[in-house]
Design a protein around this motif. Structure first.
Motif, PDB file in Angstrom:
ATOM      1  N   ASN A   1      62.916 138.805 -35.393  1.00  0.00           N
ATOM      2  CA  ASN A   1      61.713 139.639 -35.339  1.00  0.00           C
ATOM      3  C   ASN A   1      60.935 139.613 -36.653  1.00  0.00           C
ATOM      4  OD1 ASN A   1      64.202 141.024 -35.999  1.00  0.00           O
ATOM      5  ND2 ASN A   1      62.987 142.869 -36.293  1.00  0.00           N
ATOM      6  N   TYR A   2      61.501 139.034 -37.707  1.00  0.00           N
ATOM      7  CA  TYR A   2      60.783 138.846 -38.963  1.00  0.00           C
ATOM      8  C   TYR A   2      60.380 137.387 -39.186  1.00  0.00           C
ATOM      9  CZ  TYR A   2      62.350 143.548 -40.121  1.00  0.00           C
ATOM     10  OH  TYR A   2      62.577 144.900 -40.110  1.00  0.00           O
ATOM     11  N   CYS A   3      60.633 136.533 -38.226  1.00  0.00           N
ATOM     12  CA  CYS A   3      60.272 135.122 -38.345  1.00  0.00           C
ATOM     13  C   CYS A   3      58.748 134.980 -38.344  1.00  0.00           C
ATOM     14  CB  CYS A   3      60.868 134.324 -37.183  1.00  0.00           C
ATOM     15  SG  CYS A   3      60.354 132.595 -37.136  1.00  0.00           S
ATOM     16  N   PRO A   4      58.179 134.216 -39.271  1.00  0.00           N
ATOM     17  CA  PRO A   4      56.719 134.042 -39.278  1.00  0.00           C
ATOM     18  C   PRO A   4      56.203 133.312 -38.042  1.00  0.00           C
ATOM     19  CG  PRO A   4      57.766 132.575 -40.872  1.00  0.00           C
ATOM     20  CD  PRO A   4      58.826 133.517 -40.402  1.00  0.00           C
ATOM     21  N   ASP A   5      57.079 132.624 -37.325  1.00  0.00           N
ATOM     22  CA  ASP A   5      56.674 131.903 -36.119  1.00  0.00           C
ATOM     23  C   ASP A   5      57.212 132.534 -34.851  1.00  0.00           C
ATOM     24  OD1 ASP A   5      55.294 129.927 -37.567  1.00  0.00           O
ATOM     25  OD2 ASP A   5      57.169 128.846 -37.948  1.00  0.00           O
ATOM     26  N   MET A   6      57.543 133.831 -34.900  1.00  0.00           N
ATOM     27  CA  MET A   6      58.073 134.483 -33.703  1.00  0.00           C
ATOM     28  C   MET A   6      57.037 134.464 -32.587  1.00  0.00           C
ATOM     29  SD  MET A   6      58.020 138.510 -34.721  1.00  0.00           S
ATOM     30  CE  MET A   6      56.535 139.311 -35.369  1.00  0.00           C
ATOM     31  N   MET A   7      57.532 134.393 -31.366  1.00  0.00           N
ATOM     32  CA  MET A   7      56.667 134.327 -30.189  1.00  0.00           C
ATOM     33  C   MET A   7      56.956 135.524 -29.285  1.00  0.00           C
ATOM     34  SD  MET A   7      56.547 131.350 -27.263  1.00  0.00           S
ATOM     35  CE  MET A   7      56.762 130.113 -28.557  1.00  0.00           C
ATOM     36  N   PHE A   8      55.917 136.285 -28.991  1.00  0.00           N
ATOM     37  CA  PHE A   8      56.078 137.463 -28.158  1.00  0.00           C
ATOM     38  C   PHE A   8      56.072 137.108 -26.667  1.00  0.00           C
ATOM     39  CE2 PHE A   8      54.148 139.391 -32.018  1.00  0.00           C
ATOM     40  CZ  PHE A   8      55.203 140.221 -32.350  1.00  0.00           C
ATOM     41  N   THR A   9      56.635 138.017 -25.879  1.00  0.00           N
ATOM     42  CA  THR A   9      56.730 137.809 -24.439  1.00  0.00           C
ATOM     43  C   THR A   9      55.359 137.640 -23.807  1.00  0.00           C
ATOM     44  OG1 THR A   9      58.686 139.227 -24.491  1.00  0.00           O
ATOM     45  CG2 THR A   9      57.760 138.732 -22.327  1.00  0.00           C
ATOM     46  N   TYR A  10      54.364 138.304 -24.357  1.00  0.00           N
ATOM     47  CA  TYR A  10      52.992 138.110 -23.884  1.00  0.00           C
ATOM     48  C   TYR A  10      52.034 138.146 -25.065  1.00  0.00           C
ATOM     49  CZ  TYR A  10      52.515 143.267 -24.057  1.00  0.00           C
ATOM     50  OH  TYR A  10      52.483 144.589 -24.448  1.00  0.00           O
ATOM     51  N   ASN A  11      50.852 137.590 -24.843  1.00  0.00           N
ATOM     52  CA  ASN A  11      49.787 137.560 -25.848  1.00  0.00           C
ATOM     53  C   ASN A  11      50.116 136.649 -27.037  1.00  0.00           C
ATOM     54  OD1 ASN A  11      47.069 138.739 -26.316  1.00  0.00           O
ATOM     55  ND2 ASN A  11      47.985 139.477 -28.218  1.00  0.00           N
ATOM     56  N   SER A  12      51.025 135.700 -26.867  1.00  0.00           N
ATOM     57  CA  SER A  12      51.310 134.704 -27.896  1.00  0.00           C
ATOM     58  C   SER A  12      50.964 133.316 -27.380  1.00  0.00           C
ATOM     59  CB  SER A  12      52.795 134.740 -28.293  1.00  0.00           C
ATOM     60  OG  SER A  12      53.064 135.802 -29.169  1.00  0.00           O
ATOM     61  N   ILE A  13      50.798 132.398 -28.302  1.00  0.00           N
ATOM     62  CA  ILE A  13      50.586 131.006 -27.935  1.00  0.00           C
ATOM     63  C   ILE A  13      51.932 130.281 -28.019  1.00  0.00           C
ATOM     64  CG2 ILE A  13      49.366 128.875 -28.464  1.00  0.00           C
ATOM     65  CD1 ILE A  13      47.573 131.153 -27.490  1.00  0.00           C
ATOM     66  N   SER A  14      52.330 129.674 -26.912  1.00  0.00           N
ATOM     67  CA  SER A  14      53.625 128.997 -26.858  1.00  0.00           C
ATOM     68  C   SER A  14      53.542 127.638 -27.539  1.00  0.00           C
ATOM     69  CB  SER A  14      54.082 128.845 -25.403  1.00  0.00           C
ATOM     70  OG  SER A  14      53.156 128.074 -24.676  1.00  0.00           O
ATOM     71  N   GLU A  15      54.673 126.947 -27.628  1.00  0.00           N
ATOM     72  CA  GLU A  15      54.737 125.678 -28.342  1.00  0.00           C
ATOM     73  C   GLU A  15      53.840 124.614 -27.727  1.00  0.00           C
ATOM     74  OE1 GLU A  15      58.833 124.698 -28.356  1.00  0.00           O
ATOM     75  OE2 GLU A  15      59.361 126.132 -29.936  1.00  0.00           O
ATOM     76  N   ASP A  16      53.592 124.720 -26.416  1.00  0.00           N
ATOM     77  CA  ASP A  16      52.744 123.724 -25.758  1.00  0.00           C
ATOM     78  C   ASP A  16      51.270 124.120 -25.765  1.00  0.00           C
ATOM     79  OD1 ASP A  16      52.555 125.731 -23.861  1.00  0.00           O
ATOM     80  OD2 ASP A  16      53.626 124.644 -22.299  1.00  0.00           O
ATOM     81  N   GLY A  17      50.948 125.231 -26.464  1.00  0.00           N
ATOM     82  CA  GLY A  17      49.559 125.649 -26.590  1.00  0.00           C
ATOM     83  C   GLY A  17      49.051 126.575 -25.514  1.00  0.00           C
ATOM     84  N   THR A  18      49.891 126.916 -24.550  1.00  0.00           N
ATOM     85  CA  THR A  18      49.475 127.830 -23.491  1.00  0.00           C
ATOM     86  C   THR A  18      49.894 129.259 -23.823  1.00  0.00           C
ATOM     87  OG1 THR A  18      51.504 127.441 -22.213  1.00  0.00           O
ATOM     88  CG2 THR A  18      49.614 126.012 -21.757  1.00  0.00           C
ATOM     89  N   MET A  19      49.301 130.207 -23.107  1.00  0.00           N
ATOM     90  CA  MET A  19      49.548 131.620 -23.342  1.00  0.00           C
ATOM     91  C   MET A  19      50.881 132.055 -22.745  1.00  0.00           C
ATOM     92  SD  MET A  19      48.042 134.352 -24.640  1.00  0.00           S
ATOM     93  CE  MET A  19      46.290 133.985 -24.596  1.00  0.00           C
ATOM     94  N   THR A  20      51.544 133.011 -23.409  1.00  0.00           N
ATOM     95  CA  THR A  20      52.710 133.652 -22.803  1.00  0.00           C
ATOM     96  C   THR A  20      52.240 134.869 -22.011  1.00  0.00           C
ATOM     97  OG1 THR A  20      53.132 135.031 -24.765  1.00  0.00           O
ATOM     98  CG2 THR A  20      54.246 132.883 -24.639  1.00  0.00           C
ATOM     99  N   TYR A  21      52.869 135.077 -20.855  1.00  0.00           N
ATOM    100  CA  TYR A  21      52.535 136.201 -19.977  1.00  0.00           C
ATOM    101  C   TYR A  21      53.786 137.031 -19.731  1.00  0.00           C
ATOM    102  CZ  TYR A  21      48.245 133.565 -19.038  1.00  0.00           C
ATOM    103  OH  TYR A  21      47.061 132.874 -19.173  1.00  0.00           O
ATOM    104  N   GLY A  22      53.610 138.358 -19.664  1.00  0.00           N
ATOM    105  CA  GLY A  22      54.744 139.274 -19.643  1.00  0.00           C
ATOM    106  C   GLY A  22      55.276 139.649 -18.280  1.00  0.00           C
ATOM    107  N   GLY A  23      55.877 140.841 -18.231  1.00  0.00           N
ATOM    108  CA  GLY A  23      56.703 141.246 -17.108  1.00  0.00           C
ATOM    109  C   GLY A  23      56.000 141.873 -15.932  1.00  0.00           C
TER     110      GLY A  23
END
Length: 240
Positions: free
Chosen positions: A144-166
């Motif tokens: 949770n302190y990683c500068p590259d952490m990715m949230f369940t939603y509202n983040s950009i994933s490694e492939d450049g697409t959006m993450t969507y939540g629950g």
């Protein structure tokens, strides 16, 4: 030309999304990535609602990317024996302190290298779904302190697409960020433990506030505070 959310990946999914700062949710067809070797696909059965979801829906923190699929409300309160069974598993996990948020369901698909789970397992997902796994924080199990952490939603994933939540029917997550739910903990009641529950229990555990007779001060009785009071009471603490 950019692909629509429904065309970005092969696994079709359905959820509820806000498209502007009104925060109004409406039906949303999108897609999830196909399972990678380390991925778990989960059929979402319940998802607690956190106040941060409401902030994101209305862009009250100024960082929302629309359309956004945040996190459905819990059905009932869990009994405390089940709660502590859950937390005992939480703190046996190597990365116990950074599992946040409130998605729960069952495993319906596994990547070939997944060893922690099997089909049909009852599982939960917090607010993190990715990190670099190599920085100093990650090496100390503090993703949770990683500068590259990715949230369940509202983040950009490694492939450049959006993450969507629950607020959706399925989710695909790296097994590292998936948590097993004990059989004696109802999924609907246990979902909020992935956010409010662990947020208050983690510092209580860290500072030794799990022994009867100690004094616990709780400021406010909101979503976190009332859970802290319940935990403290059942641990035999004196509440302030």
């Amino acid at each position: 030309m950019a692909k629509s959310p429904e065309e970005e990946h092969s696994q079709k999914s359905f959820g509820w999304a806000a498209r502007d700062s009104s925060g109004t949710l409406s039906p949303f067809h999108f897609s999830r990535r196909e399972n990678g070797d380390e991925d778990v696909t989960i059929k979402i059965l319940y998802c607690g609602v956190c106040h941060s979801d409401l902030h994101f829906l209305k862009n009250e923190w100024g960082v929302t990317r629309y359309p956004i699929v945040p996190g459905t409300k819990k059905k009932r309160e869990p009994d405390m024996f089940s709660v502590f069974s859950f937390f005992s598993l939480f703190f046996r996990s190597k990365n116990s302190f950074q599992k946040r948020h409130e998605i729960v369901g069952t495993v319906i698909k596994l990547g070939k290298n997944v060893s922690k789970f099997k089909m049909g397992d009852r599982v939960g997902v917090g607010v993190l779904v990715g990190s670099c796994r190599t920085c100093e924080n990650c090496q100390q199990d503090l993703e949770n302190y990683c500068p590259d952490m990715m949230f369940t939603y509202n983040s950009i994933s490694e492939d450049g697409t959006m993450t969507y939540g629950g607020y959706s029917d399925t989710v695909v997550i790296d097994q590292w960020f998936v948590l097993r739910f004990p059989d004696n903990l109802p999924l609907d009641a246990g979902a909020p433990l992935l956010c409010a529950g662990i947020t208050v229990y983690s510092p209580m555990k860290y500072y030794g506030m799990t022994e009867p007779g100690k004094h616990l001060g709780v400021a406010g009785l909101g979503g976190l505070g009332h859970v802290a009071v319940k935990l403290g009471r059942h641990l035999g603490l004196s509440l302030l």
